[in-house]
Motif scaffolding. Structure first.
Motif, PDB file in Angstrom:
ATOM      1  N   ASN A  18      44.768 153.712 -67.016  1.00  0.00           N
ATOM      2  CA  ASN A  18      46.131 153.463 -66.527  1.00  0.00           C
ATOM      3  C   ASN A  18      47.176 154.133 -67.410  1.00  0.00           C
ATOM      4  O   ASN A  18      48.367 153.858 -67.304  1.00  0.00           O
ATOM      5  N   ASN A  19      46.724 155.006 -68.309  1.00  0.00           N
ATOM      6  CA  ASN A  19      47.605 155.850 -69.131  1.00  0.00           C
ATOM      7  C   ASN A  19      48.519 155.077 -70.081  1.00  0.00           C
ATOM      8  O   ASN A  19      49.545 155.606 -70.518  1.00  0.00           O
ATOM      9  N   ILE A  20      48.109 153.854 -70.445  1.00  0.00           N
ATOM     10  CA  ILE A  20      48.992 153.046 -71.288  1.00  0.00           C
ATOM     11  C   ILE A  20      48.175 151.913 -71.908  1.00  0.00           C
ATOM     12  O   ILE A  20      47.118 151.566 -71.391  1.00  0.00           O
ATOM     13  N   TYR A  21      48.642 151.377 -73.023  1.00  0.00           N
ATOM     14  CA  TYR A  21      48.083 150.128 -73.533  1.00  0.00           C
ATOM     15  C   TYR A  21      48.802 148.985 -72.835  1.00  0.00           C
ATOM     16  O   TYR A  21      49.972 148.714 -73.122  1.00  0.00           O
ATOM     17  N   GLY A  22      48.128 148.344 -71.912  1.00  0.00           N
ATOM     18  CA  GLY A  22      48.773 147.280 -71.144  1.00  0.00           C
ATOM     19  C   GLY A  22      48.785 145.952 -71.877  1.00  0.00           C
ATOM     20  O   GLY A  22      49.808 145.277 -71.952  1.00  0.00           O
ATOM     21  N   MET A  23      47.627 145.583 -72.473  1.00  0.00           N
ATOM     22  CA  MET A  23      47.484 144.265 -73.083  1.00  0.00           C
ATOM     23  C   MET A  23      48.520 144.019 -74.174  1.00  0.00           C
ATOM     24  O   MET A  23      49.017 142.910 -74.348  1.00  0.00           O
ATOM     25  N   THR A  24      48.844 145.081 -74.917  1.00  0.00           N
ATOM     26  CA  THR A  24      49.776 144.918 -76.041  1.00  0.00           C
ATOM     27  C   THR A  24      51.211 145.248 -75.638  1.00  0.00           C
ATOM     28  O   THR A  24      52.102 145.239 -76.477  1.00  0.00           O
ATOM     29  N   GLY A  25      51.411 145.623 -74.383  1.00  0.00           N
ATOM     30  CA  GLY A  25      52.780 145.716 -73.895  1.00  0.00           C
ATOM     31  C   GLY A  25      53.356 147.105 -73.704  1.00  0.00           C
ATOM     32  O   GLY A  25      54.573 147.287 -73.793  1.00  0.00           O
ATOM     33  N   GLY A  26      52.525 148.117 -73.457  1.00  0.00           N
ATOM     34  CA  GLY A  26      53.063 149.393 -72.977  1.00  0.00           C
ATOM     35  C   GLY A  26      53.217 150.511 -73.992  1.00  0.00           C
ATOM     36  O   GLY A  26      54.086 151.371 -73.855  1.00  0.00           O
ATOM     37  N   GLN A  27      52.344 150.516 -75.012  1.00  0.00           N
ATOM     38  CA  GLN A  27      52.394 151.624 -75.971  1.00  0.00           C
ATOM     39  C   GLN A  27      51.660 152.843 -75.394  1.00  0.00           C
ATOM     40  O   GLN A  27      50.780 152.706 -74.566  1.00  0.00           O
ATOM     41  N   TYR A  28      52.044 154.047 -75.868  1.00  0.00           N
ATOM     42  CA  TYR A  28      51.388 155.242 -75.321  1.00  0.00           C
ATOM     43  C   TYR A  28      49.942 155.329 -75.799  1.00  0.00           C
ATOM     44  O   TYR A  28      49.622 154.941 -76.910  1.00  0.00           O
ATOM     45  N   SER A  29      49.087 155.831 -74.917  1.00  0.00           N
ATOM     46  CA  SER A  29      47.653 155.934 -75.203  1.00  0.00           C
ATOM     47  C   SER A  29      47.274 157.411 -75.255  1.00  0.00           C
ATOM     48  O   SER A  29      48.113 158.278 -74.993  1.00  0.00           O
ATOM     49  N   PRO A  30      45.999 157.709 -75.552  1.00  0.00           N
ATOM     50  CA  PRO A  30      45.590 159.117 -75.567  1.00  0.00           C
ATOM     51  C   PRO A  30      45.626 159.779 -74.187  1.00  0.00           C
ATOM     52  O   PRO A  30      45.417 160.982 -74.084  1.00  0.00           O
ATOM     53  N   THR A  31      45.864 159.010 -73.133  1.00  0.00           N
ATOM     54  CA  THR A  31      45.952 159.644 -71.811  1.00  0.00           C
ATOM     55  C   THR A  31      47.362 159.548 -71.225  1.00  0.00           C
ATOM     56  O   THR A  31      47.578 159.914 -70.071  1.00  0.00           O
TER      57      THR A  31
END
Lengths: 378, 276
Positions: free
Chosen positions: B124-137
């Motif tokens: 989903n191109n984001i860290y959802g559980m921790t609240g929307g930080q950018y991920s490697p995708t």
């Protein structure tokens, strides 16, 4: 009379021999000095008996795969040293909260960081207890010789299975690499404990403690009990629970299963303690230095004895307290800048004066240093 | 009304799930159970492993042998389980952060070994559980709570990464393309080796809100419009390729599988006379 099986081997070799006799069928790890022989020998021997060895991509994966092997039903071990022990900490906590039997061997070397890779130390004593985050109980055993490495590795597997817990074999570079004569017992002469598993068709809840059991029974994955394992706090069903009441019950059970069974878990040794007025407390390879020093001090008329914890965690609290009441002064000798001495001070309180003799520069303590320290403070 | 699939494969007592309204995790999780059902796998023999994150909560809702591990380490745990008991059907569910950031090393090495584990990435191109930080995708220039001025990183292509690292099956589909997703899951699980299915997913709550992507429905429509089969893409005129993402099968080959190779070592040692 069968011929005794006498061998000359290293502590690390004895550890693998014992692990195999205890029923180890799975080893996952990552190469690190001075523990590498454990991986090498496991790689050589396990496939011969149908067991499995895998060299993982890093230390974290090593313990993770070993936990996986245990969940699949095989007695599992991983081995490492300082830097790798640091990396494994998160998953030691996972094994603690998920109650997965596992043996972790840490052949201690000089630290912090890369430190002194080929030199001995006893600097991971506190890390063995508190290295992973959060409250938990742990078992750590420390051998002083090759023979004892064999014996406590068997014990480590038995305790891991019996109490569904990670057990740390806290050895050091001296014991790991030293070659000594050992007698390998006949398989029938040693007690082997296997984890309790649910019976067929049993109404199974993975974290329900049943009458007469110390820990919940553990079904291997694939045996027909479909259940959930998580590192979150969970209830008897294994599913996550945010209930603070449940967390309290579960945490207390996890801790008390170890703390309440000290009698079964705690091992120690005493040398010339009967009439001792002064005690030196030491463990692992350093205890051998102390034993020699105690003889010298006795020859010189000082009533000194050695108390040697073999089980480091949980500590031999009752016995150490008794030592504190018996003697006037205690020296804690260890290859670090002052770790287990804190535990001794906590236990003996004001019953005896506690001194520390330690060093962490990669050199073992010499008997003469112990003698000098004893003459100085006793 | 609960469908037969949900009745059979979900732990109804643990529902409703924790996922946000509009999240596609439920769609992907259900598609996995459809694939397992169509393959006729023995429920008792299926192990579903995960790490940490929104998608990693899926195993808790699934009625198999389920293991929720530490962040990023799911594949390492899964490797231990599969090697210890190769008869088990081992499936990993992971998010993009879990499998390609903190667990990136485990991903490439599991792929390299070609161990028979199917990895399903809910990307989903984001860290959802921790609240929307950018991920490697997270796409370059997209926003996250830790990329408030726009992401300057270049994103991983997880399916291609796994293929390059040695996976013998690797494909990408989206949460919109359910039929294709079920087929890919079946092909991945059937492959005797390391398999990767990357599922482009949506997170309306964090990714969507930060990037003004609209509602869950609008984000699903975007998956439909923006993803194109890699063969069809080649035939597009240049001006229409802009903004398109590739889906399809990137790799599907047969190579020796890790646990089978290990068994060969065991058999050779146990069968041979002079192995000392």
């Amino acid at each position: 009379m069968s011929k005794k099986n006498i061998k000359l081997m290293q502590g690390n070799e004895a550890c693998v021999e014992a692990a195999l006799m205890a029923g180890m069928k799975f080893f996952a790890g990552y190469p690190i000095t001075p523990s590498t022989e454990l991986a090498e020998l496991s790689a050589e021997k396990l496939p011969r008996i149908g067991g499995k060895f895998i060299q993982m991509e890093d230390e974290i994966a090593g313990i993770a795969a070993a936990i996986g092997g245990s969940i699949a039903g095989l007695k599992s071990m991983t081995a490492t040293s300082g830097p790798g022990f640091s990396l494994k900490q998160e998953n030691i906590g996972y094994a603690a909260i998920a109650e997965i039997p596992l043996v972790i061997v840490n052949v201690m070397r000089g630290g912090p960081s890369t430190g002194l890779p080929t030199s001995p130390a006893q600097g991971d004593v506190m890390q063995a207890k508190w290295g992973t985050h959060g409250d938990h109980a742990i078992i750590a055993l420390s051998p002083q010789s090759v023979m004892e490495t064999f014996d406590i590795t068997i014990k480590a597997f038995n305790l891991a299975e019996k109490y569904r817990t990670p057990v740390i074999v806290l050895t050091d570079e001296v014991v790991g690499h030293m070659r000594e004569k050992i007698e390998i017992p006949e398989p029938g002469d040693i007690e082997i404990f296997d984890r309790k598993v649910p019976g067929p068709g049993e109404d199974y809840l993975p974290y329900r403690l049943e009458e007469g059991d110390i820990v919940p029974k553990m079904a291997p994955f694939g045996a027909g009990y479909r259940y959930h394992i998580t590192g979150l706090f969970h209830d008897e069903t294994g599913f996550p629970s945010n209930s603070t009441d449940n967390a309290d019950i579960m945490l207390k059970r996890m801790i008390s299963k170890i703390e309440d069974n000290r009698e079964d878990i705690v091992m120690y040794d005493e040398f010339m303690m009967e009439d001792a007025e002064y005690a030196i407390i030491s463990y692992g390879s350093t205890a051998r230095t102390v034993r020699n020093a105690v003889k010298t001090l006795r020859e010189q008329g000082m009533k000194v004895g050695l108390f040697r914890p073999i089980t480091i965690w949980p500590s031999a609290e009752k016995e150490i307290k008794a030592v504190g009441r018996q003697v006037k002064k205690i020296i804690v000798a260890e290859m670090n800048m002052g770790q287990y001495v804190q535990e001794i001070e906590r236990i003996v309180k004001s019953d005896a004066e506690v001194f520390h003799l330690g060093r962490a520069n990669g050199e073992v303590l010499m008997p003469i240093e112990v003698v000098q320290k004893a003459k100085e403070v006793f | 009304m609960t469908s037969e699939i949900v009745q059979k494969y979900f732990r109804i007592e643990n529902l409703p799930h924790i996922w946000c309204p509009g999240c596609s995790n439920g769609v992907v999780t259900r598609a996995l159970t459809m694939a397992i059902d169509e393959l006729g796998l023995d429920q008792d023999n299926v192990v579903v492993v995960s790490g940490i994150g929104c998608s990693s909560r899926a195993p808790g809702y699934l009625d198999f042998n389920t293991l929720h591990t530490t962040h990023g380490r799911g594949l390492a745990f899964a490797t231990g389980i599969k090697l210890a008991n190769p008869k088990l059907d081992v499936i990993l569910i992971a998010g993009d952060g879990d499998v390609s950031a903190i667990g990136g090393n485990h991903l490439i090495h599991a792929a390299r070994r070609n161990i028979d584990i199917t990895t399903i990435v809910f990307n989903n191109n984001i860290y959802g559980m921790t609240g929307g930080q950018y991920s490697p995708t997270t796409p370059t220039a997209a926003k996250g709570t830790t990329a408030p001025h726009g992401n300057i990183d270049k994103p991983f292509d997880i399916a291609q990464l796994a293929a390059a690292a040695g996976a013998t099956y690797s494909s990408r589909t989206t949460a919109y393309h359910v039929n294709q997703m079920v087929k890919y899951f079946k092909d991945a699980i059937s492959n005797k080796g390391f398999s990767m299915v990357e599922v482009a997913s949506i997170c309306p709550t964090y990714y969507g809100r930060k990037n003004k992507s609209g509602s869950g429905v609008q984000m699903m429509q975007a998956l439909k419009n923006d993803f194109i089969d890699k063969m069809a893409y080649e035939k597009l005129p240049e001006e229409k390729k802009e903004g398109k993402h590739l889906m399809g099968v990137f790799k599907n080959i047969t190579l020796p599988e890790y646990t089978a190779e290990y068994q060969r070592v065991i058999d050779a040692l146990q069968g041979g006379e002079n192995n000392e």
